[in-house]
Write a protein that holds these residues in place. Structure first.
Motif, PDB file in Angstrom:
ATOM      1  N   MET A   1       0.824  -1.206   0.000  1.00 43.31           N
ATOM      2  CA  MET A   1       0.000   0.000   0.000  1.00 43.31           C
ATOM      3  C   MET A   1       0.862   1.262   0.000  1.00 43.31           C
ATOM      4  SD  MET A   1      -3.145  -0.452  -0.467  1.00 43.31           S
ATOM      5  CE  MET A   1      -3.484   1.299  -0.238  1.00 43.31           C
ATOM      6  N   THR A   2       1.939   1.254   0.754  1.00 39.31           N
ATOM      7  CA  THR A   2       2.835   2.418   0.766  1.00 39.31           C
ATOM      8  C   THR A   2       3.439   2.631  -0.606  1.00 39.31           C
ATOM      9  OG1 THR A   2       3.321   2.057   3.116  1.00 39.31           O
ATOM     10  CG2 THR A   2       4.856   3.438   1.879  1.00 39.31           C
ATOM     11  N   ARG A   3       3.867   1.559  -1.228  1.00 38.40           N
ATOM     12  CA  ARG A   3       4.431   1.669  -2.572  1.00 38.40           C
ATOM     13  C   ARG A   3       3.387   2.183  -3.561  1.00 38.40           C
ATOM     14  NH1 ARG A   3       7.049  -3.715  -4.769  1.00 38.40           N
ATOM     15  NH2 ARG A   3       4.862  -4.372  -4.650  1.00 38.40           N
ATOM     16  N   ALA A   4       2.149   1.691  -3.437  1.00 41.51           N
ATOM     17  CA  ALA A   4       1.091   2.111  -4.355  1.00 41.51           C
ATOM     18  C   ALA A   4       0.741   3.587  -4.183  1.00 41.51           C
ATOM     19  CB  ALA A   4      -0.151   1.254  -4.135  1.00 41.51           C
ATOM     20  N   CYS A   5       0.854   4.097  -2.960  1.00 41.33           N
ATOM     21  CA  CYS A   5       0.473   5.489  -2.669  1.00 41.33           C
ATOM     22  C   CYS A   5       1.645   6.458  -2.718  1.00 41.33           C
ATOM     23  CB  CYS A   5      -0.184   5.564  -1.290  1.00 41.33           C
ATOM     24  SG  CYS A   5      -1.743   4.671  -1.143  1.00 41.33           S
ATOM     25  N   ARG A   6       2.834   5.963  -2.925  1.00 42.23           N
ATOM     26  CA  ARG A   6       4.029   6.807  -2.796  1.00 42.23           C
ATOM     27  C   ARG A   6       3.974   8.044  -3.672  1.00 42.23           C
ATOM     28  NH1 ARG A   6      10.349   5.047  -4.083  1.00 42.23           N
ATOM     29  NH2 ARG A   6      11.270   7.086  -3.546  1.00 42.23           N
ATOM     30  N   GLU A   7       3.646   7.889  -4.921  1.00 39.10           N
ATOM     31  CA  GLU A   7       3.668   9.024  -5.849  1.00 39.10           C
ATOM     32  C   GLU A   7       2.694  10.112  -5.406  1.00 39.10           C
ATOM     33  OE1 GLU A   7       3.016  10.020 -10.618  1.00 39.10           O
ATOM     34  OE2 GLU A   7       3.080   7.941  -9.907  1.00 39.10           O
ATOM     35  N   ALA A   8       1.494   9.720  -5.036  1.00 38.66           N
ATOM     36  CA  ALA A   8       0.488  10.706  -4.620  1.00 38.66           C
ATOM     37  C   ALA A   8       0.880  11.368  -3.308  1.00 38.66           C
ATOM     38  CB  ALA A   8      -0.871  10.037  -4.484  1.00 38.66           C
ATOM     39  N   LEU A   9       1.370  10.595  -2.354  1.00 35.79           N
ATOM     40  CA  LEU A   9       1.776  11.159  -1.072  1.00 35.79           C
ATOM     41  C   LEU A   9       2.911  12.153  -1.254  1.00 35.79           C
ATOM     42  CD1 LEU A   9       1.710   7.947   1.165  1.00 35.79           C
ATOM     43  CD2 LEU A   9       0.031   9.796   1.140  1.00 35.79           C
ATOM     44  N   SER A  10       3.868  11.807  -2.089  1.00 41.98           N
ATOM     45  CA  SER A  10       4.998  12.697  -2.346  1.00 41.98           C
ATOM     46  C   SER A  10       4.550  13.983  -3.027  1.00 41.98           C
ATOM     47  CB  SER A  10       6.041  11.976  -3.202  1.00 41.98           C
ATOM     48  OG  SER A  10       7.157  12.795  -3.451  1.00 41.98           O
ATOM     49  N   ALA A  11       3.633  13.854  -3.977  1.00 47.13           N
ATOM     50  CA  ALA A  11       3.155  15.028  -4.716  1.00 47.13           C
ATOM     51  C   ALA A  11       2.359  15.977  -3.841  1.00 47.13           C
ATOM     52  CB  ALA A  11       2.303  14.573  -5.904  1.00 47.13           C
ATOM     53  N   SER A  12       1.809  15.467  -2.736  1.00 48.97           N
ATOM     54  CA  SER A  12       0.961  16.303  -1.885  1.00 48.97           C
ATOM     55  C   SER A  12       1.746  17.371  -1.137  1.00 48.97           C
ATOM     56  CB  SER A  12       0.216  15.433  -0.879  1.00 48.97           C
ATOM     57  OG  SER A  12       1.076  15.021   0.179  1.00 48.97           O
ATOM     58  N   GLY A  13       3.038  17.165  -0.956  1.00 53.22           N
ATOM     59  CA  GLY A  13       3.841  18.102  -0.192  1.00 53.22           C
ATOM     60  C   GLY A  13       3.715  17.944   1.310  1.00 53.22           C
ATOM     61  N   GLN A  14       2.864  17.028   1.760  1.00 54.64           N
ATOM     62  CA  GLN A  14       2.685  16.783   3.199  1.00 54.64           C
ATOM     63  C   GLN A  14       2.400  15.313   3.459  1.00 54.64           C
ATOM     64  OE1 GLN A  14      -1.123  18.536   4.603  1.00 54.64           O
ATOM     65  NE2 GLN A  14      -1.428  19.202   2.502  1.00 54.64           N
ATOM     66  N   GLY A  15       3.013  14.454   2.662  1.00 54.39           N
ATOM     67  CA  GLY A  15       2.719  13.035   2.733  1.00 54.39           C
ATOM     68  C   GLY A  15       3.133  12.403   4.046  1.00 54.39           C
ATOM     69  N   ALA A  16       2.285  11.497   4.533  1.00 57.30           N
ATOM     70  CA  ALA A  16       2.583  10.774   5.765  1.00 57.30           C
ATOM     71  C   ALA A  16       1.950   9.394   5.714  1.00 57.30           C
ATOM     72  CB  ALA A  16       2.073  11.536   6.985  1.00 57.30           C
ATOM     73  N   VAL A  17       2.656   8.443   6.295  1.00 54.84           N
ATOM     74  CA  VAL A  17       2.154   7.085   6.460  1.00 54.84           C
ATOM     75  C   VAL A  17       2.147   6.780   7.948  1.00 54.84           C
ATOM     76  CG1 VAL A  17       2.547   4.625   5.981  1.00 54.84           C
ATOM     77  CG2 VAL A  17       3.094   6.350   4.230  1.00 54.84           C
ATOM     78  N   VAL A  18       1.036   6.227   8.429  1.00 57.60           N
ATOM     79  CA  VAL A  18       0.940   5.776   9.813  1.00 57.60           C
ATOM     80  C   VAL A  18       0.612   4.283   9.788  1.00 57.60           C
ATOM     81  CG1 VAL A  18      -0.193   6.017  12.047  1.00 57.60           C
ATOM     82  CG2 VAL A  18       0.122   8.031  10.585  1.00 57.60           C
TER      83      VAL A  18
END
Length: 268
Positions: free
Chosen positions: A136-153
């Protein structure tokens, strides 16, 4: 003649979006409701038809406080499904700021009964509790990075710190998830922060779905007695911390936060 004024920029800011795995029940559902109350749009995922109605109720609860929701069936052990849900979330909500990996599984197996825990159970548990958050982290990486405030919990467990819990397979999977959290925090910085929460026993959490009422009550009583605070946590407490780590702790990454009512203090 008055000069032309620029268009107003005083309107409300767009709502950020969070994707929460395993959010039809337990800690994941509490996280969905908490983020919605805090002004976020929420992607709610559930494993299959057995929890579809519960996922829809969580969505209604979130919508009642103003959130836009998206409900998706998701097996986090299926990489293609992880990528598809992430892509749908971004397309429907316009982006993604936070991922909460809350999907989890376990079976209660006494640690000393080595013959009762076979390779298939180890693999099943690890596929959900460890491989799932990785995918899931790998799948969301691009979007989280593009957000400028990406976080994974990552929702881990004190069992992964103490080597205790419902089974050795569960404890090992959560210990590995803690290590994965540290590695991802290094690998994804500075664009994405990655942290984990390690609760102790949570009333209404995963054990309530795999134990009958009598077994659950007995385990709850033992956990209350074992913790120095004489209590167990509620799912809403974990959710409140997850939101804070994701939204209000920009300097925090690579942390595994113990939320076990002091259970670890009696582990010696």
């Amino acid at each position: 003649m008055s000069p032309l004024l620029p268009p107003s920029t005083t309107g409300p800011a767009p709502r950020p979006a969070v994707l929460i795995t395993g959010s039809a029940t337990g800690i994941g559902a509490a996280c969905a409701r908490e983020f919605a109350r805090q002004g976020w749009n929420v992607v709610i995922t559930h494993l299959d038809a057995a929890t579809a109605d519960e996922a829809q109720q969580v969505a209604r609860d979130c919508e009642a406080v103003g959130a836009t929701t998206l409900v998706q069936a998701l097996d986090v052990g299926d990489d293609a499904a992880c990528r598809a849900v992430a892509a749908t979330a971004v397309a429907r909500l316009g982006g993604l700021q936070v991922l909460v990996n809350s999907a989890g599984t376990t079976r209660f197996v006494p640690h000393e009964d080595l013959d009762a825990l076979d390779a298939a159970e180890f693999q099943r548990t690890s596929q959900v509790n460890l491989v799932g958050p990785w995918q899931m982290t790998r799948a969301c990486r691009e979007a989280l990075s593009a957000s400028g405030q990406g976080a994974v919990v990552n929702i881990s467990s004190i069992g992964g710190v103490l080597g205790r819990g419902s089974s050795l397979a569960y404890a090992a999977s959560k210990g590995a998830l803690n290590t994965l959290t540290l590695g991802l925090a290094r690998a994804l910085a500075p664009a994405i922060r990655v942290n984990a929460i390690a609760p102790g026993f949570v009333d209404g959490g995963l054990p309530s779905r795999v134990l009958d009422a009598a077994q659950h009550g007995a385990v709850l009583a033992r956990q209350q007695q074992a913790s120095v605070l004489g209590r167990v946590s509620q799912a809403e407490e974990v959710a409140a911390l997850a939101w804070f780590v994701a939204a209000r702790a920009p300097g925090m990454t690579g942390a595994v936060l113990l939320m076990d009512n002091g259970l670890h203090l009696n582990a010696g």
